[in-house]
Every structure is written in C-alpha cells, then in structure tokens.
Design an enzyme around this catalytic site. Sequence first.
Site, PDB file in Angstrom:
ATOM      1  N   GLU A 441       0.837  -1.220   0.000  1.00 51.21           N
ATOM      2  CA  GLU A 441       0.000   0.000   0.000  1.00 51.21           C
ATOM      3  C   GLU A 441       0.859   1.253   0.000  1.00 51.21           C
ATOM      4  OE1 GLU A 441      -2.784   0.542  -0.831  1.00 51.21           O
ATOM      5  OE2 GLU A 441      -3.286  -1.579  -0.849  1.00 51.21           O
TER       6      GLU A 441
HETATM    7  C1  LIG Z   1       2.736  -9.766   0.255  1.00 52.73           C
HETATM    8  C2  LIG Z   1       2.527  -8.631  -0.690  1.00 52.73           C
HETATM    9  C3  LIG Z   1       1.245  -8.284  -1.065  1.00 52.73           C
HETATM   10  C4  LIG Z   1       1.033  -7.248  -1.994  1.00 52.73           C
HETATM   11  N1  LIG Z   1      -0.243  -6.964  -2.427  1.00 52.73           N
HETATM   12  C5  LIG Z   1      -0.401  -6.134  -3.487  1.00 52.73           C
HETATM   13  C6  LIG Z   1      -1.686  -5.992  -4.115  1.00 52.73           C
HETATM   14  O1  LIG Z   1      -2.681  -6.580  -3.695  1.00 52.73           O
HETATM   15  N2  LIG Z   1      -1.777  -5.196  -5.213  1.00 52.73           N
HETATM   16  C7  LIG Z   1      -0.702  -4.541  -5.719  1.00 52.73           C
HETATM   17  O2  LIG Z   1      -0.853  -3.851  -6.722  1.00 52.73           O
HETATM   18  N3  LIG Z   1       0.513  -4.631  -5.136  1.00 52.73           N
HETATM   19  C8  LIG Z   1       0.691  -5.412  -4.045  1.00 52.73           C
HETATM   20  N4  LIG Z   1       1.930  -5.543  -3.462  1.00 52.73           N
HETATM   21  C9  LIG Z   1       3.032  -4.760  -3.974  1.00 52.73           C
HETATM   22  C10 LIG Z   1       3.444  -3.649  -3.026  1.00 52.73           C
HETATM   23  O3  LIG Z   1       2.447  -2.670  -2.959  1.00 52.73           O
HETATM   24  C11 LIG Z   1       4.809  -3.120  -3.529  1.00 52.73           C
HETATM   25  O4  LIG Z   1       5.763  -4.138  -3.285  1.00 52.73           O
HETATM   26  C12 LIG Z   1       5.196  -1.830  -2.850  1.00 52.73           C
HETATM   27  O5  LIG Z   1       4.333  -0.786  -3.205  1.00 52.73           O
HETATM   28  C13 LIG Z   1       6.633  -1.429  -3.214  1.00 52.73           C
HETATM   29  O6  LIG Z   1       6.877  -1.533  -4.571  1.00 52.73           O
HETATM   30  P1  LIG Z   1       8.138  -2.352  -5.097  1.00 52.73           P
HETATM   31  O7  LIG Z   1       8.143  -3.678  -4.434  1.00 52.73           O
HETATM   32  O8  LIG Z   1       8.129  -2.320  -6.577  1.00 52.73           O
HETATM   33  O9  LIG Z   1       9.384  -1.548  -4.550  1.00 52.73           O
HETATM   34  P2  LIG Z   1      10.068  -0.299  -5.257  1.00 52.73           P
HETATM   35  O10 LIG Z   1       9.060   0.628  -5.755  1.00 52.73           O
HETATM   36  O11 LIG Z   1      11.088  -0.789  -6.211  1.00 52.73           O
HETATM   37  O12 LIG Z   1      10.811   0.364  -4.016  1.00 52.73           O
HETATM   38  C14 LIG Z   1      12.024  -0.145  -3.477  1.00 52.73           C
HETATM   39  C15 LIG Z   1      12.490   0.778  -2.345  1.00 52.73           C
HETATM   40  O13 LIG Z   1      12.783   2.068  -2.874  1.00 52.73           O
HETATM   41  C16 LIG Z   1      12.020   3.061  -2.253  1.00 52.73           C
HETATM   42  N5  LIG Z   1      11.576   4.016  -3.271  1.00 52.73           N
HETATM   43  C17 LIG Z   1      11.081   3.736  -4.487  1.00 52.73           C
HETATM   44  N6  LIG Z   1      10.782   4.856  -5.141  1.00 52.73           N
HETATM   45  C18 LIG Z   1      11.076   5.871  -4.333  1.00 52.73           C
HETATM   46  C19 LIG Z   1      10.969   7.278  -4.425  1.00 52.73           C
HETATM   47  N7  LIG Z   1      10.476   7.868  -5.509  1.00 52.73           N
HETATM   48  N8  LIG Z   1      11.383   8.016  -3.380  1.00 52.73           N
HETATM   49  C20 LIG Z   1      11.867   7.434  -2.264  1.00 52.73           C
HETATM   50  N9  LIG Z   1      11.981   6.119  -2.108  1.00 52.73           N
HETATM   51  C21 LIG Z   1      11.594   5.335  -3.127  1.00 52.73           C
HETATM   52  C22 LIG Z   1      10.845   2.339  -1.612  1.00 52.73           C
HETATM   53  O14 LIG Z   1      10.351   3.024  -0.471  1.00 52.73           O
HETATM   54  C23 LIG Z   1      11.456   0.995  -1.253  1.00 52.73           C
HETATM   55  O15 LIG Z   1      12.079   1.065  -0.005  1.00 52.73           O
HETATM   56  C24 LIG Z   1       2.144  -6.534  -2.509  1.00 52.73           C
HETATM   57  C25 LIG Z   1       3.440  -6.872  -2.090  1.00 52.73           C
HETATM   58  C26 LIG Z   1       3.641  -7.912  -1.231  1.00 52.73           C
HETATM   59  C27 LIG Z   1       5.055  -8.286  -0.872  1.00 52.73           C
END
Ligand SMILES: Cc1cc2nc3c(=O)[nH]c(=O)nc-3n(C[C@H](O)[C@H](O)[C@H](O)COP(=O)(O)OP(=O)(O)OC[C@H]3O[C@@H](n4cnc5c(N)ncnc54)[C@H](O)[C@@H]3O)c2cc1C
Length: 592
Positions: A441
């Site tokens: 989220e």
């Molecule tokens: C168990 C589980 C359930 C989930 N359920 C859903 C779901 O139902 N629907 C759905 O759509 N997604 C879902 N997700 C996905 C989840 O919302 C994302 O994993 C999360 O939003 C982070 O995105 P990412 O993993 O691509 O990390 P990234 O976006 O690659 O981020 C990696 C790190 O970099 C930081 N970061 C990235 N961009 C920036 C920025 N611009 N400024 C500062 N810091 C930054 C982040 O804070 C993080 O620490 C789920 C994930 C898991 C593991």
Amino acid sequence: MPTYKAPVDDVMFLLRDVFHVERYNNLPGFADATPDVVEAVLVEAAKFCEDVLAPLNRIGDKEGCRRHADGSVTTPPGFKDAYKKLVAGGWAGASAPAEFGGQGLPTVLTQAVREFLYSSNMAFAMYSSLALGAVAAIYNHGSAEQKARYLQKLISGEWAGTMNLSEPQCGTDLGQLRCRAVPQPDGSYQITGTKIFISAGEHDLTDNIIHLVLARIEGAPPGTKGISLFIVPKFLLNPDGAPGARNAVSCGSIEEKMGIHGNATCVMNYDGATGWLTGEKHRGLYAMFTMMNTARLSVGVQGLALSEVAYQNAVAYAKERLSGRALGGAKFPQQPADPIIVHPDVRRMLMTMRAFNEAARALVLWTALKGDIARRSTDAKEREAADDHMGLMTPVIKGVLTDQGFANTVAAQQIFGGHGYIAEHGMEQFVRDARIAMIYEGTNGIQALDLVGRKLAKDGGRAFQALFAEVSGYINERGADPAMAPYVTPLRQALGELREATTWFMQNALGNPDNAGAGATDYMQLFGLVALGYMWCRIVDAAKAKTAAAGMDDKLIIGRFFMERMLPATATHLARIKAGAESTMALPAEAF
Ligand SMILES: Cc1cc2nc3c(=O)[nH]c(=O)nc-3n(C[C@H](O)[C@H](O)[C@H](O)COP(=O)(O)OP(=O)(O)OC[C@H]3O[C@@H](n4cnc5c(N)ncnc54)[C@H](O)[C@@H]3O)c2cc1C
C-alpha cells in the site's frame, strides 16, 4: 498457542467517553447505532474473531495457500468455512451503503471490528478488506450500471475484490506501468499484461473475484497521466448478473513469502481479458486512490492489531515465566524466582506496547469518525474539514502505526526470550505477518513523502493549520488545570517541535528538495507522536471524569508513561530533520 481477547471495553470507552459518538446522531446510520447496539455488535464480532478466526491463524501460517496445475488456488483448511460465517454474519460490508445491501453502520464501529479481525487472523481478514477497496472505487467512480452489477455482491462478500497495480518493473513508480488496454467495438477493453504480488488474486472463497486493474489504453500518454482503471471479473457476468464464462485472467504462480501465508499473493496473467473502464480515461490513478486510501487506513490498523495481539500474549508470558528476583527484593518469595513482569526492562517493553496500542486505537477511531463525517454530513464545510483530516492522517496512520506495530511485535517476541524465536508460541508469526504492512500500500518511506511533499502544502496548508489550531486550542484550554500538567506540558513542547520542523521544511526544502526527502520519515514519526500524545490527553481527560470505573486510574499511569518515555523522541526527530540532507547525500553512489 497464542490467545486473543478483543478489546471491546476499550473500544466502548473510546466511542462513548472520549469521542462521544452519540453527538453524531444527525449523521445517517448513527442514530440506529445506539450504545447497546454498538456493544452488541462488538461483542458478537469479538466472539467470531476469538472463537473462529484466531484458532485458524496458526493453521493458515503452517499450511499456506496452494496453487494447482489448472491455476486454481486452495486456501488453508478452515478458511472456506470461516469465510461463509463471515458472510452470514454480515461482517463483510457492514458499513457499506444500505442502497447496495450494506448495513450502513458507522465506519467508526466497523473499523474497530476490523482491528479484531486483523488481530485474530490478518491473512484471512485481508480477503474481505480488499473487497471493501473495490467497493469504494466502484461506488465513487463507477457507472450506474457497474454499481448495479458489482456492488451488492462485493458488499455481501459473495464476491471478492483485488487491486492490481504492481508489475515486475514497478511498484512505487506506476508511471512505468506496461499493462495494455485495447478498446473493443462493444465498449469493453482487452487487457493484456502481468501483475505481480496481487493479494487474494486467486482463491476458493467466493464465486467470483472482481479485479480492479490499472492499465494503459493504446496511444495513452506515457507516465502516470496515461493510466486508466478497469474492472476485470474472473468470471464474466451473464445478462442476469450471475457469473458465466471464465475470463482470460489467471494466476500464474503464488509467491513464497515471509508471512501472511494464509493469503494468496499471486502473479496474475491477463491474456486479452475482457475489462470495462471505470472512472475517466487516463484518470485511473485518481480513481485508484479512493481504493488506496481506504486500504492505507486498513493497513495502519493491521499494525495496531498485530501489536495488540502480540502484547496480550507477552503479558501472559511475563506473568508466568519465572526468572531472577525483583531489583528491590523478591516479590514472590514463595516461588523459586519472580515472574519476569517485575523487571523494569520487561515493563519498559510492555508499557511501550500498551501506551502505543491505546493511543493508536484512539487515533484510528477518531479518523474513522472523520471519515463518517466526510461521507455522511449534509454540511459542506464540515465535510471538507473532515476530508482534510483524513487526507493528512492517512499517511501518518499507515506509516507510524505499521512501523511501531512491527517494532512492538519484536518487543513482544523479545519478552519470550528464546521461546519467542521458535515457532511453538506463535510470536515469530506475528513478527513475520506484521512486516508486510510497512511495505505494501505504498512503502512507509512513500507515506512520509506523501505527508511532506503533498499533504503539508495542499490547499495552502489548510488541513495542517486546522489540526494545529485544534491541538493548540486544546492545550490552551486544558493547560491551566494542574492535574493535566503532566500530560499537556509535554504535548505543548512536542507540538512546538512539530511546528518548528514544519517551518524548517518551508524554509529549507523548496530550494533543496533532498532536505524534505531526508527528513520525511522523521517528520512522519514526529507528527505521529504528537497525534498519539493528543490522543493520550483526550483519553486521560475522559478517564479522569470517570475514575470510579475500573481501569481508569491505569489509563492515567499509561498516559504518563507515554508522555515521559515515548513523546520525548520528538526532539531527536526534530534534530535529525534540521540536520538537512547534506551528510545523507554527500557520498556518490559509487562510494557505497
Ligand atoms: C505480500 C505482498 C502483497 C502485496 N499486495 C499487493 C496488491 O494486492 N496489489 C498490488 O498492486 N501490489 C501489491 N503488493 C506490492 C506492493 O504494494 C509493492 O511491493 C510496494 O508498493 C513497493 O513496490 P516495489 O516492491 O516495486 O518496490 P520499489 O518501488 O522498487 O521500491 C524499493 C524501495 O525504494 C524506495 N523508493 C522507491 N521509489 C522511491 C521514491 N520515488 N522516493 C523514495 N523512495 C523510493 C521504496 O520506499 C522501497 O524502499 C504486494 C506486495 C507484497 C510483498
């Protein structure tokens, strides 16, 4: 095996004595929710959570979800039956609008129930929570026909819902989204692409699953401005509204993950699936935000919920486990050793959890009440002010409650010593389950940026100023009462620090945005502490008014602990913010 007892009395105290919910009887749905009805609902929900869901928590963790060769997914043993009971009990959409089959109950009540659901079995409760997000998106942005086709079944819980944002190359940065939508002559779209990490993407609990999917219509502008939101049902609906042919959407795999094993986290393949645009073209992110805000508050509640259940079990253990003697001399000389609850360091952890839980619960309910006002009041000004509050508090509740909630599950595990690390007592499951709430989220770092980068300055800082005015108004009014000094004086200091941090950002972040980025998490934590401190003052006020009732004196002590031992962290956060971004950003990337 861990146990759980829903905090019904504390919720009743907050609703009745702190927030005086009866004063909102003019709002639709509130007049019917008399104190007796509210108590009956909470007691019934508590029974369901304690007796049905809590015993399944461990099973869900151990057994997990299974995907079969045909792409179908089986939930852990017992989940299907429990889900039927959840639907039969009307718990799925209890606060949804009555026109679509909901009970229209105040959200301030159902949010309390959601805490019970998450405490007893977070992985299970997520299945129904996601449907509520889908309801919010369709209710606010869908056409009349879409509302008629989907809302009733989603609200009753007969059908489930999902949110499909994340793709392999992007989670936070949805501007990189690749999922495509091709318009069809009949007005529908063909959706093609892969979504990952989709919670409850596939399962056996419901007859249909309504996926809300972000995709880019052919020819749409790049970046976030070209994203639209689509309704993609697992089973297409027959003319009579019943699930018919299977749509071209399937679960490619389920993730092996750290916690919430009972909830299927799916890779979803859209292979030319039929979907329908909901909301305006290219404004999908805006429509999805309705869903995300509902979900973000709900995830904040997960942090509180796991902190509460972990705390309850840590207390039981601390009373039972014998080790050493109290520093001032044996407290239980007849026993071979004193129970560890006599040790100040164990108390420090228990009190930190308790002081957080009670104030966090108040903050959630206060904000849920504002949500009710924002949606139900007939007074436009009142609606606007409540909506401002929601916007401001959503990232704070999501970020602060899940950070501290996770820390508290670790503290509860610590109280068990080595017995917390092994699986037998269930404490390590709470740690594993709580961890995800800080990530999904929108990661907590993104919540902090939302607060600092968007919410602070929105509408000329209107929301912020209103909150400042409310808390400082309270301080001025109650500061003269010597009995309140131990609470109000530290709050005054903390509010001053929050104001100083805000001013510092205004003066130093515009010219160098890294200053805002480097201080954002500290700012969110500082903000959260002030909000929780304000909640403690309100709780103490109410408790003082009824000291004859059981447990009220305890609240005065717990509130003092918060003021003396937790709130002073605001000074550290302020110092870090004012240090700016320089040392954080000075090293070039190659130096790491
Ligand atoms: C168990 C589980 C359930 C989930 N359920 C859903 C779901 O139902 N629907 C759905 O759509 N997604 C879902 N997700 C996905 C989840 O919302 C994302 O994993 C999360 O939003 C982070 O995105 P990412 O993993 O691509 O990390 P990234 O976006 O690659 O981020 C990696 C790190 O970099 C930081 N970061 C990235 N961009 C920036 C920025 N611009 N400024 C500062 N810091 C930054 C982040 O804070 C993080 O620490 C789920 C994930 C898991 C593991």
